[in-house]
Design an enzyme around this catalytic site. Structure first.
Site, PDB file in Angstrom:
ATOM      1  N   ASP A 287      -6.750  -3.155 -11.258  1.00  0.00           N
ATOM      2  CA  ASP A 287      -7.969  -2.630 -11.883  1.00  0.00           C
ATOM      3  C   ASP A 287      -7.865  -2.732 -13.411  1.00  0.00           C
ATOM      4  O   ASP A 287      -8.830  -3.085 -14.090  1.00  0.00           O
ATOM      5  CB  ASP A 287      -8.185  -1.171 -11.471  1.00  0.00           C
ATOM      6  CG  ASP A 287      -8.123  -1.007  -9.963  1.00  0.00           C
ATOM      7  OD1 ASP A 287      -8.997  -1.537  -9.282  1.00  0.00           O
ATOM      8  OD2 ASP A 287      -7.171  -0.378  -9.463  1.00  0.00           O
TER       9      ASP A 287
ATOM     10  N   ARG B 246     -13.896   7.196   6.596  1.00  0.00           N
ATOM     11  CA  ARG B 246     -12.800   7.218   5.628  1.00  0.00           C
ATOM     12  C   ARG B 246     -11.700   8.211   6.046  1.00  0.00           C
ATOM     13  O   ARG B 246     -10.515   7.956   5.907  1.00  0.00           O
ATOM     14  CB  ARG B 246     -13.353   7.588   4.244  1.00  0.00           C
ATOM     15  CG  ARG B 246     -12.370   7.310   3.136  1.00  0.00           C
ATOM     16  CD  ARG B 246     -13.003   7.472   1.759  1.00  0.00           C
ATOM     17  NE  ARG B 246     -11.964   7.464   0.730  1.00  0.00           N
ATOM     18  CZ  ARG B 246     -11.467   6.381   0.191  1.00  0.00           C
ATOM     19  NH1 ARG B 246     -11.913   5.205   0.545  1.00  0.00           N
ATOM     20  NH2 ARG B 246     -10.519   6.450  -0.743  1.00  0.00           N
TER      21      ARG B 246
ATOM     22  N   HIS C  37      -7.518   4.708  -7.016  1.00  0.00           N
ATOM     23  CA  HIS C  37      -7.825   3.287  -6.828  1.00  0.00           C
ATOM     24  C   HIS C  37      -8.939   3.210  -5.797  1.00  0.00           C
ATOM     25  O   HIS C  37      -8.699   3.043  -4.597  1.00  0.00           O
ATOM     26  CB  HIS C  37      -6.596   2.510  -6.354  1.00  0.00           C
ATOM     27  CG  HIS C  37      -6.943   1.124  -5.879  1.00  0.00           C
ATOM     28  ND1 HIS C  37      -7.301   0.128  -6.739  1.00  0.00           N
ATOM     29  CD2 HIS C  37      -7.026   0.606  -4.632  1.00  0.00           C
ATOM     30  CE1 HIS C  37      -7.589  -0.960  -6.035  1.00  0.00           C
ATOM     31  NE2 HIS C  37      -7.427  -0.694  -4.755  1.00  0.00           N
TER      32      HIS C  37
ATOM     33  N   ILE D 166      -1.582 -10.448   0.957  1.00  0.00           N
ATOM     34  CA  ILE D 166      -0.904 -10.133  -0.315  1.00  0.00           C
ATOM     35  C   ILE D 166       0.562 -10.531  -0.215  1.00  0.00           C
ATOM     36  O   ILE D 166       1.124 -11.123  -1.137  1.00  0.00           O
ATOM     37  CB  ILE D 166      -1.056  -8.633  -0.669  1.00  0.00           C
ATOM     38  CG1 ILE D 166      -2.536  -8.304  -0.930  1.00  0.00           C
ATOM     39  CG2 ILE D 166      -0.211  -8.279  -1.897  1.00  0.00           C
ATOM     40  CD1 ILE D 166      -2.828  -6.844  -1.210  1.00  0.00           C
TER      41      ILE D 166
ATOM     42  N   ARG E 220      -8.372  -6.290 -14.360  1.00  0.00           N
ATOM     43  CA  ARG E 220      -9.793  -6.632 -14.219  1.00  0.00           C
ATOM     44  C   ARG E 220     -10.574  -6.098 -15.420  1.00  0.00           C
ATOM     45  O   ARG E 220     -11.459  -6.793 -15.960  1.00  0.00           O
ATOM     46  CB  ARG E 220     -10.346  -6.001 -12.937  1.00  0.00           C
ATOM     47  CG  ARG E 220      -9.894  -6.695 -11.668  1.00  0.00           C
ATOM     48  CD  ARG E 220     -10.206  -5.850 -10.438  1.00  0.00           C
ATOM     49  NE  ARG E 220      -9.989  -6.602  -9.200  1.00  0.00           N
ATOM     50  CZ  ARG E 220      -9.977  -6.068  -7.998  1.00  0.00           C
ATOM     51  NH1 ARG E 220     -10.150  -4.759  -7.841  1.00  0.00           N
ATOM     52  NH2 ARG E 220      -9.782  -6.821  -6.929  1.00  0.00           N
TER      53      ARG E 220
HETATM   54  P1  NAI Z   1      -3.696  -8.066   5.468  1.00  0.00           P
HETATM   55  O1  NAI Z   1      -4.473  -7.416   6.562  1.00  0.00           O
HETATM   56  O2  NAI Z   1      -3.827  -9.523   5.214  1.00  0.00           O
HETATM   57  O3  NAI Z   1      -2.142  -7.783   5.695  1.00  0.00           O
HETATM   58  C1  NAI Z   1      -1.653  -6.544   6.036  1.00  0.00           C
HETATM   59  C2  NAI Z   1      -0.379  -6.769   6.802  1.00  0.00           C
HETATM   60  O4  NAI Z   1       0.214  -5.497   7.030  1.00  0.00           O
HETATM   61  C3  NAI Z   1      -0.599  -7.414   8.176  1.00  0.00           C
HETATM   62  O5  NAI Z   1       0.243  -8.546   8.276  1.00  0.00           O
HETATM   63  C4  NAI Z   1      -0.209  -6.307   9.141  1.00  0.00           C
HETATM   64  O6  NAI Z   1       0.395  -6.824  10.314  1.00  0.00           O
HETATM   65  C5  NAI Z   1       0.760  -5.505   8.308  1.00  0.00           C
HETATM   66  N1  NAI Z   1       0.902  -4.111   8.725  1.00  0.00           N
HETATM   67  C6  NAI Z   1      -0.034  -3.274   9.232  1.00  0.00           C
HETATM   68  N2  NAI Z   1       0.521  -2.091   9.512  1.00  0.00           N
HETATM   69  C7  NAI Z   1       1.814  -2.172   9.170  1.00  0.00           C
HETATM   70  C8  NAI Z   1       2.905  -1.276   9.261  1.00  0.00           C
HETATM   71  N3  NAI Z   1       2.764  -0.055   9.778  1.00  0.00           N
HETATM   72  N4  NAI Z   1       4.115  -1.683   8.833  1.00  0.00           N
HETATM   73  C9  NAI Z   1       4.279  -2.930   8.346  1.00  0.00           C
HETATM   74  N5  NAI Z   1       3.283  -3.834   8.252  1.00  0.00           N
HETATM   75  C10 NAI Z   1       2.077  -3.451   8.664  1.00  0.00           C
HETATM   76  O7  NAI Z   1      -4.035  -7.217   4.162  1.00  0.00           O
HETATM   77  P2  NAI Z   1      -3.764  -7.609   2.640  1.00  0.00           P
HETATM   78  O8  NAI Z   1      -4.895  -8.380   2.122  1.00  0.00           O
HETATM   79  O9  NAI Z   1      -2.398  -8.145   2.495  1.00  0.00           O
HETATM   80  O10 NAI Z   1      -3.853  -6.153   1.965  1.00  0.00           O
HETATM   81  C11 NAI Z   1      -2.882  -5.166   2.236  1.00  0.00           C
HETATM   82  C12 NAI Z   1      -3.338  -3.820   1.714  1.00  0.00           C
HETATM   83  O11 NAI Z   1      -3.449  -3.844   0.292  1.00  0.00           O
HETATM   84  C13 NAI Z   1      -4.713  -3.378   2.223  1.00  0.00           C
HETATM   85  O12 NAI Z   1      -4.648  -2.000   2.552  1.00  0.00           O
HETATM   86  C14 NAI Z   1      -5.611  -3.574   1.023  1.00  0.00           C
HETATM   87  O13 NAI Z   1      -6.724  -2.698   1.060  1.00  0.00           O
HETATM   88  C15 NAI Z   1      -4.658  -3.202  -0.086  1.00  0.00           C
HETATM   89  N6  NAI Z   1      -5.035  -3.673  -1.419  1.00  0.00           N
HETATM   90  C16 NAI Z   1      -4.730  -2.850  -2.469  1.00  0.00           C
HETATM   91  C17 NAI Z   1      -5.021  -3.222  -3.750  1.00  0.00           C
HETATM   92  C18 NAI Z   1      -4.691  -2.305  -4.897  1.00  0.00           C
HETATM   93  O14 NAI Z   1      -5.080  -2.654  -6.019  1.00  0.00           O
HETATM   94  N7  NAI Z   1      -4.028  -1.172  -4.732  1.00  0.00           N
HETATM   95  C19 NAI Z   1      -5.683  -4.490  -4.043  1.00  0.00           C
HETATM   96  C20 NAI Z   1      -5.934  -5.311  -2.887  1.00  0.00           C
HETATM   97  C21 NAI Z   1      -5.613  -4.893  -1.619  1.00  0.00           C
END
Ligand code: NAI
Length: 327
Positions: free
Chosen positions: A159, A98, A187, A16, A162
């Site tokens: 959401d 979870r 969410h 993201i 979507r």
């Molecule tokens: P990703 O796994 O590609 O990236 C997450 C990044 O966070 C990684 O680079 C990791 O090193 C870093 N990270 C982990 N712990 C950390 C910490 N304590 N401090 C700083 N950085 C940290 O995941 P992605 O695809 O970027 O998704 C990120 C989050 O967003 C996930 O939890 C995902 O479930 C959530 N998400 C939420 C949505 C929403 O609508 N609210 C929609 C899509 C994703």
């Protein structure tokens, strides 16, 4: 030059983050006149990839990008932040319950809440994206002593978008014809995309889409399960559309809501709509010309909607109970 807005982003080297930073730096979030500083926060293993992302930011030569800092130190990362976008979190691993996920991420958001309270700007606003985002926001809010509760948000805009897109496709209209689309609650797969109050060209959705079985069945489950469907198709979770949801949420919170419309954001409940005060739950939100938000009052919920709302609020209560020791 206008004073830059400082935006801190956690998980900046993730999927993201990779889609989001370029939109912030290009002016999509705060407009074409507003310079920005980026303070990018990653855990140690992500720092090398983050350097690569920063090289790419450099290579865009964005006129609005004033300064970029990369760090794994939270107080440094949130220093002077006007916006803290909490994207990073730990994904659910094999065999992880979870409850375990809530606890692992809970630890992260306690530390981030404290660091925000210690070093962010007085006007800081915090948007949590990392899942489980409602409960992570609850933990950050409770850990950020001195930062008012109304500065904390969790993202349900993806959401909402979507849901609008599904209704537009079914109704044979354009996305922009859909208004008053509210996602209620968590969410998660219990969220309730409320078609009963949504409108198509200012009229109830049900005047255009008469297939109640679809509205109460496939529509709701498609929105609830869309994240999983994207993982299945793409082999990776939604990133560009999630980043777009972040941009849309911040824009909605910094610009007045069009007359009569609302948007979905999870906020700290004041007890409206029977949602326990203090839970971070998604509701219909409007923003005035001064940038103050409130919950839109008087949205009518029929028996079907109330049942759906109860289920998603119950899940939020259960999540809160699972992290009670962190609050
Ligand atoms: P990703 O796994 O590609 O990236 C997450 C990044 O966070 C990684 O680079 C990791 O090193 C870093 N990270 C982990 N712990 C950390 C910490 N304590 N401090 C700083 N950085 C940290 O995941 P992605 O695809 O970027 O998704 C990120 C989050 O967003 C996930 O939890 C995902 O479930 C959530 N998400 C939420 C949505 C929403 O609508 N609210 C929609 C899509 C994703």
């Amino acid at each position: 030059m206008k004073t830059p807005i400082t935006v801190s982003v956690t998980g900046a080297a993730g999927n993201i983050g990779y889609a989001l930073l370029f939109r912030i730096a290009s002016g999509s979030m705060f407009g074409p006149e507003q310079p920005v500083n980026l303070r990018l926060i990653e855990i140690e293993p992500g720092m090398k990839a983050l350097q690569g992302v920063i090289m790419e930011l450099d290579d865009c030569a964005f006129p609005l990008l004033n300064d970029v800092v990369a760090t794994s130190d939270l107080e440094e990362g949130f220093k002077g932040a006007n916006w803290a976008l909490l994207v990073g979190s730990v994904p659910r691993g094999p065999g992880m319950e979870r409850g375990d996920l809530l606890k692992v991420n809970g630890g992260i958001f306690t530390g981030q809440g404290k660091a925000i309270a210690a070093t962010a700007a007085d006007d800081v606003r915090v948007l949590v994206v990392g899942n489980p985002c409602n409960t992570n926001a609850l933990i950050a809010m409770n850990s950020a002593e001195g930062v008012p509760n109304d500065r904390f948000f969790a993202m349900t805009r993806l959401d909402e978008n979507r849901a609008k897109s599904q209704l537009a496709a079914k109704g044979g209209v354009h996305n922009s014809d859909i208004t008053n689309m509210c996602i209620w609650g968590n969410h998660s797969a219990t969220q309730y995309p409320d078609y009963t109050n949504a409108k198509i060209n200012g009229k109830p959705v049900t005047e255009t889409i008469t297939d109640t079985e679809w509205l109460q069945g496939e529509f709701i489950s498609t929105v609830q399960q869309r994240g999983a469907a994207i993982i299945k198709a793409r082999g990776a979770s939604s990133a560009a559309s999630a980043a777009n949801g972040v941009v849309d949420t911040v824009r909605s919170l910094t610009n007045p809501t069009p007359e009569g419309d609302w948007t979905s954001i999870a906020v700290c409940s004041d007890g409206s709509y029977g949602i326990d005060a203090g839970l971070i739950a998604s509701m219909p939100i409007r923003v005035d010309a001064e940038g103050n938000w409130d919950v839109v009052p008087g949205v009518e919920l029929d028996a079907f909607s109330k049942e759906k709302l109860d289920a998603t609020v119950q899940e939020l209560r259960d999540e809160k109970a699972a992290v009670a020791d962190l609050l």
